[in-house]
Motif scaffolding. Structure first.
Motif, PDB file in Angstrom:
ATOM      1  N   GLY A   1      -3.260  -8.207   0.135  1.00 14.58           N
ATOM      2  CA  GLY A   1      -3.484  -9.099  -1.007  1.00 14.58           C
ATOM      3  C   GLY A   1      -5.046  -9.067  -1.395  1.00 14.58           C
ATOM      4  O   GLY A   1      -5.492 -10.063  -2.092  1.00 14.58           O
TER       5      GLY A   1
ATOM      6  N   ASN B   1       8.444  -4.591   1.995  1.00 19.32           N
ATOM      7  CA  ASN B   1       8.572  -5.829   1.418  1.00 19.32           C
ATOM      8  C   ASN B   1       7.289  -6.076   0.305  1.00 19.32           C
ATOM      9  O   ASN B   1       7.648  -6.333  -0.839  1.00 19.32           O
ATOM     10  CB  ASN B   1       9.025  -6.687   1.765  1.00 19.32           C
ATOM     11  CG  ASN B   1      10.591  -6.861   2.396  1.00 19.32           C
ATOM     12  OD1 ASN B   1      11.441  -6.035   1.633  1.00 19.32           O
ATOM     13  ND2 ASN B   1      11.078  -7.130   3.441  1.00 19.32           N
ATOM     14  N   ALA B   2       6.354  -6.292   1.009  1.00 14.67           N
ATOM     15  CA  ALA B   2       4.987  -6.722   0.116  1.00 14.67           C
ATOM     16  C   ALA B   2       4.609  -5.747  -0.831  1.00 14.67           C
ATOM     17  O   ALA B   2       4.245  -6.039  -1.796  1.00 14.67           O
ATOM     18  CB  ALA B   2       4.145  -7.001   1.394  1.00 14.67           C
TER      19      ALA B   2
ATOM     20  N   LYS C   1       8.177  -5.693   6.723  1.00 17.72           N
ATOM     21  CA  LYS C   1       7.557  -6.844   5.734  1.00 17.72           C
ATOM     22  C   LYS C   1       6.324  -6.241   4.898  1.00 17.72           C
ATOM     23  O   LYS C   1       6.065  -6.499   3.929  1.00 17.72           O
ATOM     24  CB  LYS C   1       6.930  -7.823   6.823  1.00 17.72           C
ATOM     25  CG  LYS C   1       7.995  -8.656   7.311  1.00 17.72           C
ATOM     26  CD  LYS C   1       7.665  -9.766   8.008  1.00 17.72           C
ATOM     27  CE  LYS C   1       8.693 -10.771   8.494  1.00 17.72           C
ATOM     28  NZ  LYS C   1      10.070 -10.243   8.916  1.00 17.72           N
ATOM     29  N   ASP C   2       5.787  -5.193   5.549  1.00 13.97           N
ATOM     30  CA  ASP C   2       4.673  -4.377   4.671  1.00 13.97           C
ATOM     31  C   ASP C   2       5.323  -3.702   3.526  1.00 13.97           C
ATOM     32  O   ASP C   2       4.758  -3.537   2.497  1.00 13.97           O
ATOM     33  CB  ASP C   2       3.988  -3.210   5.775  1.00 13.97           C
ATOM     34  CG  ASP C   2       3.161  -3.818   6.761  1.00 13.97           C
ATOM     35  OD1 ASP C   2       2.852  -5.014   6.343  1.00 13.97           O
ATOM     36  OD2 ASP C   2       2.711  -3.119   7.569  1.00 13.97           O
TER      37      ASP C   2
ATOM     38  N   ILE D   1      -4.559  -5.828  -6.235  1.00 16.10           N
ATOM     39  CA  ILE D   1      -3.523  -6.586  -6.919  1.00 16.10           C
ATOM     40  C   ILE D   1      -3.808  -6.707  -8.364  1.00 16.10           C
ATOM     41  O   ILE D   1      -2.907  -6.529  -9.226  1.00 16.10           O
ATOM     42  CB  ILE D   1      -3.428  -7.935  -6.478  1.00 16.10           C
ATOM     43  CG1 ILE D   1      -3.223  -7.917  -4.796  1.00 16.10           C
ATOM     44  CG2 ILE D   1      -2.429  -8.827  -6.937  1.00 16.10           C
ATOM     45  CD1 ILE D   1      -1.813  -7.568  -4.368  1.00 16.10           C
TER      46      ILE D   1
ATOM     47  N   LEU E   1      15.715  -0.498  -0.907  1.00 13.96           N
ATOM     48  CA  LEU E   1      14.601  -1.728  -1.280  1.00 13.96           C
ATOM     49  C   LEU E   1      14.215  -1.457  -2.815  1.00 13.96           C
ATOM     50  O   LEU E   1      13.365  -2.361  -3.137  1.00 13.96           O
ATOM     51  CB  LEU E   1      13.527  -1.909  -0.421  1.00 13.96           C
ATOM     52  CG  LEU E   1      13.888  -2.627   0.908  1.00 13.96           C
ATOM     53  CD1 LEU E   1      12.543  -2.684   1.744  1.00 13.96           C
ATOM     54  CD2 LEU E   1      14.152  -4.069   0.485  1.00 13.96           C
ATOM     55  N   GLY E   2      14.852  -0.582  -3.389  1.00 14.28           N
ATOM     56  CA  GLY E   2      14.421  -0.581  -4.838  1.00 14.28           C
ATOM     57  C   GLY E   2      13.619   0.577  -5.415  1.00 14.28           C
ATOM     58  O   GLY E   2      13.475   0.666  -6.439  1.00 14.28           O
TER      59      GLY E   2
ATOM     60  N   ILE F   1       6.285  -3.395  -2.264  1.00  9.62           N
ATOM     61  CA  ILE F   1       7.245  -3.324  -3.519  1.00  9.62           C
ATOM     62  C   ILE F   1       7.072  -4.507  -4.328  1.00  9.62           C
ATOM     63  O   ILE F   1       7.197  -4.675  -5.728  1.00  9.62           O
ATOM     64  CB  ILE F   1       8.608  -2.988  -2.966  1.00  9.62           C
ATOM     65  CG1 ILE F   1       8.844  -1.718  -2.258  1.00  9.62           C
ATOM     66  CG2 ILE F   1       9.602  -3.015  -4.243  1.00  9.62           C
ATOM     67  CD1 ILE F   1      10.172  -1.475  -1.368  1.00  9.62           C
ATOM     68  N   SER F   2       7.027  -5.775  -3.680  1.00  7.32           N
ATOM     69  CA  SER F   2       6.629  -7.029  -4.316  1.00  7.32           C
ATOM     70  C   SER F   2       5.747  -6.822  -5.107  1.00  7.32           C
ATOM     71  O   SER F   2       5.469  -7.371  -6.420  1.00  7.32           O
ATOM     72  CB  SER F   2       6.689  -8.055  -3.348  1.00  7.32           C
ATOM     73  OG  SER F   2       7.925  -8.525  -2.815  1.00  7.32           O
ATOM     74  N   ALA F   3       4.549  -6.202  -4.828  1.00  5.54           N
ATOM     75  CA  ALA F   3       3.205  -6.075  -5.559  1.00  5.54           C
ATOM     76  C   ALA F   3       3.521  -5.317  -6.744  1.00  5.54           C
ATOM     77  O   ALA F   3       2.718  -5.228  -7.550  1.00  5.54           O
ATOM     78  CB  ALA F   3       2.345  -5.696  -4.725  1.00  5.54           C
ATOM     79  N   GLY F   4       4.756  -4.745  -6.955  1.00  5.56           N
ATOM     80  CA  GLY F   4       4.750  -3.845  -8.160  1.00  5.56           C
ATOM     81  C   GLY F   4       5.152  -2.328  -7.788  1.00  5.56           C
ATOM     82  O   GLY F   4       5.340  -1.610  -8.729  1.00  5.56           O
TER      83      GLY F   4
ATOM     84  N   VAL G   1      -0.983  -5.909 -11.309  1.00  2.00           N
ATOM     85  CA  VAL G   1      -0.489  -7.020 -12.257  1.00  2.00           C
ATOM     86  C   VAL G   1      -1.060  -6.424 -13.684  1.00  2.00           C
ATOM     87  O   VAL G   1      -0.255  -6.698 -14.651  1.00  2.00           O
ATOM     88  CB  VAL G   1      -1.062  -8.457 -11.981  1.00  2.00           C
ATOM     89  CG1 VAL G   1      -0.547  -8.775 -10.508  1.00  2.00           C
ATOM     90  CG2 VAL G   1      -2.549  -8.665 -12.141  1.00  2.00           C
TER      91      VAL G   1
ATOM     92  N   VAL H   1      -3.427  -3.452  -0.593  1.00  2.00           N
ATOM     93  CA  VAL H   1      -2.141  -3.903  -1.506  1.00  2.00           C
ATOM     94  C   VAL H   1      -1.414  -5.201  -0.390  1.00  2.00           C
ATOM     95  O   VAL H   1      -1.191  -6.294  -0.746  1.00  2.00           O
ATOM     96  CB  VAL H   1      -1.029  -3.120  -1.963  1.00  2.00           C
ATOM     97  CG1 VAL H   1       0.224  -3.732  -2.381  1.00  2.00           C
ATOM     98  CG2 VAL H   1      -1.738  -2.111  -2.782  1.00  2.00           C
ATOM     99  N   VAL H   2      -0.955  -4.885   0.544  1.00  2.00           N
ATOM    100  CA  VAL H   2      -0.401  -5.518   1.684  1.00  2.00           C
ATOM    101  C   VAL H   2      -1.038  -6.847   2.078  1.00  2.00           C
ATOM    102  O   VAL H   2      -0.636  -7.972   2.448  1.00  2.00           O
ATOM    103  CB  VAL H   2       0.460  -4.728   2.655  1.00  2.00           C
ATOM    104  CG1 VAL H   2       1.454  -3.797   2.073  1.00  2.00           C
ATOM    105  CG2 VAL H   2      -0.539  -4.371   3.737  1.00  2.00           C
TER     106      VAL H   2
END
Lengths: 572, 572
Positions: free
Chosen positions: A188, A219-220, A216-217, A193, A244-245, A222-225, A197, A185-186
């Motif tokens: 990419g 963040n990445a 940063k890992d 991914i 961070l949610g 969680i950003s990925a979903g 998505v 995931v991190v």
């Protein structure tokens, strides 16, 4: 569209009846009289008669019903929700597990059929969906995200995002299950991914699995979903993720127990973002200790506020998974109740599911789900492997995998050329069993303790090939062939005789036998393993089942030989 | 299915970029440096650089970006969410309203196009969906539930559950709007229940509207599926509803202002079940006071905790409406920010929508949505009515509707046979204008104060027929014909001359003119009405617009004559 309108007509009658009961125009199907109940909305105890119609709560106030139970002196809670459980870890079919769970007040659970999917692919998901239809526990699904778990795994199936896409439309599918492969995931990687998505396109939740991921890992990731984590064993890790949610699933299972460390989460500032789960829980733990009720009891004993604890055990998971009518005691919520004696004792005395009494000291009978014959057939025939012989386990030079007491980590302990019981060096092997590849990986294991015979199991994470450890090649071959013969199980062998065994004929990881029987059986087989020398400090089968997991350092036994996780290479 | 995969490929690129930015492999599109921000998950202020990619937040920590803003000394909040607003009440097209709202930090709103749907039916819903596409405020919809509002209304359309069913699939439709007709719900009438079960089948939310409903009626209303209420003006009413599971929308609009009474809800026990809304808000209120920012400012002044207040203004509505990526500052949330100077002053200084700067003292230009020509055509031609003449308002015996100062209630004040300016008895009429029925209902009105001429408006709840009040028949006819000529508006007439007017050419209830212009225009027209004698204590047009609402006691002016709401009969 026509279907919709028919459904509407059907629902119309139900809804009108609900409104009629709420208005006291007709008696309720069920009334819990004089109920002191958890009000999850105002975080307090409320009081009233709880009226039920068509399996839904329709009113709180003063009601009469065709069936009435006096709740004086008890506390009525919404049915408990287990937010993350692999049903397969109970070793029994879902109908058997349901019996055990309902007696502990769990009326809803969210499962990840990761194990069976790694054996049977989409048929495994279908099998579990059908095996859980109409049980007195609502079983929701997160779709397995990592089949195979890693590129190294020789599993029974490979599922990309297209393979699981149709399942998102199933009404009991809530999302994508724990995304263990956080590295992909991190970094990419497309395959990872794409799955994430796709789940987001379906507007579904994505569960996480990322112990100690940060900065940063994280963040990445969680950003990925990825919306949740159940791998927090440290309060700071949990708080970082929560801030961070991510939702935090506080886990208290057979192997991993994080409640004590995460107790500060059960406070007003954080509790709303938390729920409880068991992840993996063995049959005797479920029978003897319980499920979510056990976690609540323990949390309260440790000092957590009972109202907060009970809300975390019910309402929060329902909100996370968007189970709209679940997790609260109020009109238009499903009439699922766990009735306890008191917060201090937290003993489940009665359980209602969809407004029906399911447990009052004994579990009421329920119908067994019917599973399509072709799925049953597939589940009972997942061994595509030839019998082995002693020469498959002959003495040659291999690395030694060193077990670490109390951990599932291992160490590289150098080389051996043969078994040395004095030094506790045993032979270990993993036999690919899904696709007739004849792949057998061999090596040596130190720290297990076996003094005679062999132990084998078809539960070996995450691909569930056959793993065997032994003092001699003949017993090892005998043990493996016995598992092949029975289409799955755990066996302890000595002098080419079965000393004790657990047959797991469903996908090689579960059985249709009653949970009480399998629990006893498993304990006996464990005792047999200990009797043959296995170290007392370890679980003879669970520990073994992790030796094939190629993601945990340092050395792992795979179907293609010993893998060095740190160096990411096979070694010989 | 193929569409899904294409979408997946597209999303794949976006998601990979987000992951890359989170990992610091490429610079962010935008970074809010040194941000002190509201952490809605832990209910505290957190600190860090907020990195944005593709309109989403992707990381919080230490980041650099192509565009950077220093947030030192400010407080970064998620963009505000208005949970219930009728856009039509602003009198301007959505693009105009968006300008005003974005400057007050509102980045998301949920609207009920009830007014335009009562004029144009489903075309009204379509018009509003298209008129809000791509605005710098995300506009979500609740589908109008009561068109017509009551069986007495002669509206422009009748919408049953089938008529609105397809709209549920629109990505910006969140559910079914405020179910005002609670009488039909609790009595279990098919038409009402069908709409509710249909919304539930689509797994959508249903908003409520049920002032002071309680006991069994409230149980029935909630059982029927109604999830929220924005009509609480009393804390006990609000707590009763909250305890039974309804979410409470704390309303602070132009007419109804409930914040002060409901302030005790902004406390840890209850706040999670609350959000803010304005319901109806006039253009000058929006321009001069604001929207959700105004409510926050007022709440904090009244003593509410700022962190709780800001969370109610953002996160809570997003959770209620299941807007998954909205309402928080964390990775994978939409980069909507309202940046204020301090909690004490609560002045919105900068606003970002989807990671783009929209306001920093001035609103940045944005593209106007394109609306299908046939919808525009329909919206500008909603008057199907012939011109009237003075003889349509001739002197005959009718009941007198007595206005009550400060209320929208009215009283039955007996009879009159003609206008009597001394006694403040004026002629009132409602002219059906949708379907050429030639229905004109007439009566007398006491308490309005007009001394000369006539006042007419095509805003008259909920059907938006033309309502006119006057001292003489000729001016009344002139005023009505002027509204017909301009296809909608508000007009003050004297001696068959236009003294002042507001043209509302979109469906007779809105205009494409700039909001500042319409606000000034409206104030001038109000002044003209006051100058002709209208009592200072009332809003000359809003008060009038409620005189045709046939649900509020005691007497109402309908297209078919005066209706006695208490007796539920027409009277003469």
């Amino acid at each position: 569209m026509v279907e919709n309108y028919k459904q509407n007509t059907n629902n119309l009658h139900i809804k009108k009846h609900m409104v009629d009961v709420a208005e006291n125009r007709v008696p309720a199907d069920l009334v819990l009289k004089n109920a002191t109940y958890l009000n999850v909305f105002s975080s307090e105890l409320s009081y009233g008669d709880i009226a039920v119609a068509n399996g839904f709560i329709v009113g709180i106030g003063k009601y009469t019903g065709n069936e009435e139970y006096d709740m004086t002196g008890k506390i009525v809670l919404p049915g408990f929700i287990d937010s993350h459980i692999h049903l397969e870890s109970s070793l029994v079919a879902p109908k058997e597990l349901a019996k055990a769970l309902i007696s502990h007040g769990t009326t809803t659970l969210v499962t990840d059929p990761h194990e069976i999917a790694n054996v049977m692919g989409t048929d495994g998901i279908k099998y579990m969906l059908e095996a859980t239809e109409g049980l007195p526990v609502d079983v929701h699904f997160m779709l397995p995200s990592c089949v195979p778990a890693t590129p190294l795994d020789e599993s029974g199936a490979e599922l990309d995002y297209k393979a699981i896409d149709d399942f998102y439309n199933h009404p009991r599918v809530c999302g994508l299950a724990e995304f263990m492969d956080f590295v992909s995931v991190v970094s990419g990687e497309n395959g990872a991914i794409e799955k994430l998505v796709s789940a987001e396109q379906h507007n579904k939740m994505i569960d996480g699995h990322a112990p100690m991921l940060k900065d940063k890992d994280l963040n990445a990731y969680i950003s990925a979903g990825v919306c949740s984590d159940h791998e927090c064993y440290d309060i700071n890790d949990a708080l970082t993720k929560l801030r961070l949610g991510q939702y935090i699933m506080i886990r208290e299972g057979t192997a991993a127990q994080n409640l004590e460390a995460l107790l500060p989460l059960l406070t007003p500032m954080y509790a709303d973002r938390c729920m409880f789960c068991v992840d993996d829980r063995h049959p005797n733990d479920i029978l003897n200790k319980g499920d979510i009720d056990y976690i609540c009891k323990k949390a309260i004993k440790l000092g957590a506020n009972p109202l907060i604890t009970a809300k975390v055990a019910t309402y929060n998971a329902a909100r996370y998974f968007n189970l709209k009518h679940c997790g609260a005691i109020a009109p238009n919520y499903i009439a699922d109740f766990a009735i306890i004696d008191s917060f201090d004792n937290f003993n489940v005395q009665m359980v209602f599911k969809n407004g029906k009494l399911c447990y009052d000291g004994e579990v009421k009978p329920f119908e067994t789900p019917i599973i399509e014959p072709n799925l049953v057939q597939h589940a009972h025939n997942t061994f595509n492997v030839s019998n082995v012989s002693a020469k498959d386990f002959k003495d040659i030079k291999h690395n030694i995998i060193g077990m670490v007491p109390g951990e599932i980590l291992t160490k590289n302990q150098g080389y051996a050329e043969k078994v040395d019981i004095e030094k506790d060096i045993l032979k270990i092997a993993v036999i690919e069993r899904h696709k007739h590849t004849n792949h057998i990986g061999s090596g040596y294991l130190q720290g297990y303790g076996l003094k005679t015979g062999a132990v084998a199991t078809s539960i070996s994470h995450d691909s569930h090939n056959i793993i065997v450890v032994g003092t001699n090649a003949r017993d090892m071959a005998f043990a493996v062939n016995r598992i092949i013969e029975k289409h799955g199980g755990i066996v302890v062998v000595n002098n080419e005789q079965i000393v004790s065994e657990v047959v797991l004929e469903i996908a090689g990881i579960m059985t249709d036998a009653p949970i009480e029987e399998i629990s006893e059986n498993l304990e006996q087989t464990k005792a047999a393993a200990f009797k043959q020398g296995v170290n007392k400090g370890i679980d003879p089968f669970m520990t073994l089942s992790f030796m094939a997991l190629p993601v945990i350092p340092e050395l792992r036994m795979t179907t293609k030989g010993i893998f060095d996780v740190l160096k990411q290479t096979y070694i010989e």
